[in-house]
Structure formats: structure tokens, C-alpha cells
Design an enzyme around this catalytic site. Structure first.
Site, short mmCIF file in Angstrom:
data_model
loop_
_atom_site.label_atom_id
_atom_site.label_comp_id
_atom_site.label_asym_id
_atom_site.label_seq_id
_atom_site.Cartn_x
_atom_site.Cartn_y
_atom_site.Cartn_z
N ASP A 22 -0.25 11.74 -23.25
CA ASP A 22 1.20 11.92 -23.31
C ASP A 22 1.69 12.12 -24.75
O ASP A 22 1.06 11.66 -25.71
CB ASP A 22 1.88 10.67 -22.69
N GLY A 23 2.83 12.80 -24.89
CA GLY A 23 3.48 12.95 -26.19
C GLY A 23 3.34 14.33 -26.81
O GLY A 23 3.74 14.55 -27.95
N ASN A 24 2.81 15.30 -26.04
CA ASN A 24 2.65 16.66 -26.59
C ASN A 24 4.00 17.27 -26.97
O ASN A 24 4.14 17.92 -28.01
CB ASN A 24 2.01 17.58 -25.55
N TRP A 27 5.42 15.66 -30.10
CA TRP A 27 4.61 16.10 -31.24
C TRP A 27 5.12 17.45 -31.73
O TRP A 27 5.28 17.68 -32.93
CB TRP A 27 3.14 16.20 -30.79
N ARG A 35 7.54 23.35 -27.04
CA ARG A 35 6.73 22.33 -26.36
C ARG A 35 5.32 22.84 -26.03
O ARG A 35 4.36 22.09 -26.09
CB ARG A 35 7.44 21.90 -25.06
N HIS A 39 1.36 21.34 -26.21
CA HIS A 39 0.32 21.30 -25.16
C HIS A 39 -0.97 21.95 -25.66
O HIS A 39 -2.07 21.48 -25.36
CB HIS A 39 0.81 21.99 -23.89
N THR A 68 2.12 15.35 -10.11
CA THR A 68 2.88 15.96 -9.01
C THR A 68 4.37 16.03 -9.38
O THR A 68 5.11 16.82 -8.80
CB THR A 68 2.70 15.15 -7.70
N GLU A 69 4.80 15.21 -10.33
CA GLU A 69 6.20 15.23 -10.76
C GLU A 69 6.45 16.29 -11.85
O GLU A 69 7.58 16.69 -12.09
CB GLU A 69 6.63 13.86 -11.31
N ARG A 73 9.53 20.35 -14.22
CA ARG A 73 9.82 20.86 -15.57
C ARG A 73 10.23 22.33 -15.50
O ARG A 73 10.01 22.99 -14.48
CB ARG A 73 8.59 20.68 -16.46
N LEU A 133 -21.84 13.41 -18.73
CA LEU A 133 -20.46 12.90 -18.67
C LEU A 133 -19.77 13.58 -17.49
O LEU A 133 -19.83 14.80 -17.37
CB LEU A 133 -19.72 13.23 -19.98
N GLU A 205 -8.28 -2.35 -17.71
CA GLU A 205 -7.69 -2.82 -18.97
C GLU A 205 -6.85 -1.68 -19.54
O GLU A 205 -7.23 -0.51 -19.44
CB GLU A 205 -8.80 -3.19 -19.97
C1 IPE Z 1 2.44 11.63 -17.35
O1 IPE Z 1 3.28 11.96 -18.39
C2 IPE Z 1 1.74 12.86 -16.84
C3 IPE Z 1 0.76 13.45 -17.74
C4 IPE Z 1 0.40 13.01 -18.92
C5 IPE Z 1 0.13 14.63 -17.24
P1 IPE Z 1 4.82 12.32 -18.15
O2 IPE Z 1 5.36 12.64 -19.49
O3 IPE Z 1 4.96 13.33 -17.10
O4 IPE Z 1 5.40 10.93 -17.61
P2 IPE Z 1 6.85 10.32 -17.73
O5 IPE Z 1 7.81 11.34 -17.21
O6 IPE Z 1 7.09 9.99 -19.16
O7 IPE Z 1 6.79 9.08 -16.89
C1 IPE Z 2 2.02 15.18 -21.81
O1 IPE Z 2 2.93 15.49 -22.80
C2 IPE Z 2 1.47 16.41 -21.13
C3 IPE Z 2 2.04 16.64 -19.80
C4 IPE Z 2 2.80 15.86 -19.11
C5 IPE Z 2 1.69 17.90 -19.17
P1 IPE Z 2 4.49 15.64 -22.47
O2 IPE Z 2 4.78 17.07 -22.21
O3 IPE Z 2 4.89 14.70 -21.41
O4 IPE Z 2 5.11 15.21 -23.86
P2 IPE Z 2 6.42 14.35 -24.08
O5 IPE Z 2 6.24 13.07 -23.32
O6 IPE Z 2 7.56 15.17 -23.57
O7 IPE Z 2 6.47 14.13 -25.55
MG MG Z 3 5.53 12.78 -21.45
#
Ligand code: IPE
Ligand code: IPE
Ligand code: MG
Length: 248
Positions: A22-24, A27, A35, A39, A68-69, A73, A133, A205
Site C-alpha cells: 500500500d501507499g503507491n 508516494w 498515481r 504503481h 475486489t474494492e 477507482r 518460492l 503476526e
Molecule cells: C488494499 O489497499 C489493496 C491493495 C493493496 C491491493 P487499498 O488502498 O485498496 O485499501 P484501503 O482503501 O486503504 O482500505
Molecule cells: C496500493 O497503493 C496499490 C493498490 C491498491 C492497487 P494505493 O494505490 O492504494 O496507494 P495509496 O493508498 O492511495 O497511497
Molecule cells: Mg491504498
């Protein structure tokens, strides 16, 4: 042929690591980039972490790439993420295969565009004998969806209610045959599960870091593994040494 591994000398290593990458987006935003650039950077980082898993002797890696959510986007981002997965398979499959990586998919493949389904299926087929792996790519994956899918198959198989056990449910999940994740890492600091492995995570964990996924490097990964090595996994029981000490 698989490359030699150099397992870390830790008292305990997770056999199965799962990562919520998460956090792409944040970043990219921090750098004034779109965005999708985040990714792409995240994908580059994934190469490093896969290499580290091979080097350290991690046996299973499950990566959350599209939930799935995430269909909710903007269209361009959704399509961009599909294209990125396609590109990764095109560019990396040969090297992954040489590293002894077996690729699997968890989630609903049927809802993905045809071009991507074919790519994923051929990558799974090509790497199916590799054992260094095992990587589960969670793409169009949701924990609730997985449980619903399992229940539907259990009912269709005509399994009597009294035969439905925890082991049986596990066998009907997308992750059938895998050990449950020992360690789940979430980058970018969010303290939630976001529909990831909700059944399998019962006794995993957790390691959460504020670092955004594209910056989560090998050293950070080592820190997560070190943290795991120091955990006392009690599974609801009492630590045996404490118990004996009390009895004396
Ligand atoms: C979870 O991250 C899904 C993936 C990393 C693929 P999201 O960014 O979609 O989750 P929320 O919306 O912060 O809960
Ligand atoms: C996680 O990064 C990757 C996916 C969910 C596909 P995000 O796209 O959720 O990045 P933030 O959370 O918006 O920073
Ligand atoms: Mg995210």
C-alpha cells in the site's frame, strides 16, 4: 535452475509472508507524479522483495495487488493496473522462472479482461513445477468473496453440515494447500485488513510500517523478519516456560 539461497540467521523465519503493498498513490503524490507512476515504482520494488525472499529462503509470498474494492477507482487507474500486471508478466516471467519461482493467482480470474486472463494462465502453466518460492498474486481478490466462493462450492459438493470443519473450509479457499501466512506486512501505515486473507490471518503476526510500498526495500524487509523472529506466538495458550516457572 534456482539460485543459491542465503537464509538469514534468525531464530525463527516465516514460511509464508503476505504483503499489503500500500501507499503507491501517496508516494507519487509526494513527488507531483500521477498515481500510475506510483504503481510502476511499486512494481519495481516488488522485484527487489521477490529476490530477497528467494535469498532469505521464504517459501510462500502472497502479494495483494488488486482488491475486489479497487474496481471502484477511476477507470484509467483500473485499466492502468491491469496493463501493469500484463507488463510485469511479459518482462519478468523469464527471470522469475530462472529463480525457481512458481506463480499462482488468488481471486476471481473470470472478471479480468481476456488478454490478462490468458497471460496469467500461461504464467501459471510455465512455472508450475518450480519450488524455490511460491508467489500467490492476489488480483481481483477479496477475503469475503473467497469465503462466499468456498461456501458455494461446499454446498454444491453436497458436503453434510457436520463435516464442515476449519480444515475443510481451508481446502475450499483460493489458498488451498498453502500454510496460513505467518507474517503479514502492511506498508503506508494503515491499520486495517482491507479484506485481505480474512480467514487465513486468524493467527498471523502483523508488521505495519509508515514507509510507502515503493520505498520498502530489502533492509526494511529484514527489519520485518527480525521483528517476526522476536514474537511469541501463543495461539491463545500460555507460554510453557512461564507456566512451569509459576508452578515451582
Ligand atoms: C488494499 O489497499 C489493496 C491493495 C493493496 C491491493 P487499498 O488502498 O485498496 O485499501 P484501503 O482503501 O486503504 O482500505
Ligand atoms: C496500493 O497503493 C496499490 C493498490 C491498491 C492497487 P494505493 O494505490 O492504494 O496507494 P495509496 O493508498 O492511495 O497511497
Ligand atoms: Mg491504498
Amino acid at each position: 535452475m534456482s539460485q543459491a539461497t542465503q537464509p538469514l540467521s534468525l531464530s525463527k523465519m516465516p514460511a509464508h509472508v503476505a504483503i499489503i503493498m500500500d501507499g503507491n498513490g501517496r508516494w507519487a503524490l509526494k513527488r507531483g507524479l500521477p498515481r500510475l507512476a506510483g504503481h510502476k515504482a511499486g512494481t519495481e520494488n516488488l522485484r527487489r522483495i521477490i529476490k530477497a525472499c528467494v535469498e532469505f529462503g521464504v517459501k510462500y509470498l502472497t502479494i495483494y495487488a488488486f482488491s475486489t474494492e479497487n474496481w471502484g477507482r477511476p477507470k484509467e487507474e483500473v485499466l492502468g493496473l491491469m496493463r501493469i500486471l500484463e507488463d510485469v508478466i511479459d518482462r519478468e516471467l523469464e527471470e522469475l522462472n530462472q529463480q525457481g519461482v512458481q506463480l499462482r493467482h488468488i481471486g476471481q480470474l473470470e472478471r479480468l479482461p481476456g488478454f490478462l486472463q490468458e497471460k496469467v494462465i500461461s504464467a501459471i502453466e510455465k512455472t508450475k513445477h518450480n519450488q524455490q518460492l511460491i508467489i500467490n498474486i492476489a488480483f481481483n481478490y477479496g477475503g469475503r468473496d473467497e469465503i462466499i466462493h468456498a461456501i458455494q462450492h461446499i454446498i454444491r459438493a453436497g458436503i453434510p453440515a457436520e463435516n464442515v470443519t476449519s480444515d475443510l473450509v481451508s481446502q475450499y479457499l483460493y489458498t488451498a494447500g498453502n500454510p496460513d501466512p505467518d507474517l503479514i506486512i502492511r506498508t503506508s501505515g494503515e491499520l486495517r485488513i482491507s479484506n485481505f486473507l480474512i480467514w487465513q490471518a486468524a493467527y498471523s503476526e502483523w508488521y505495519v510500517t509508515p514507509t510507502y510500498w515503493p520505498d520498502f526495500d530489502k533492509d526494511e524487509f529484514k527489519k520485518a523478519l527480525e521483528s517476526y523472529a522476536n514474537r511469541d506466538r501463543r495461539y491463545g495458550k500460555v507460554n510453557s516456560t512461564e507456566y512451569e516457572a509459576k508452578d515451582d
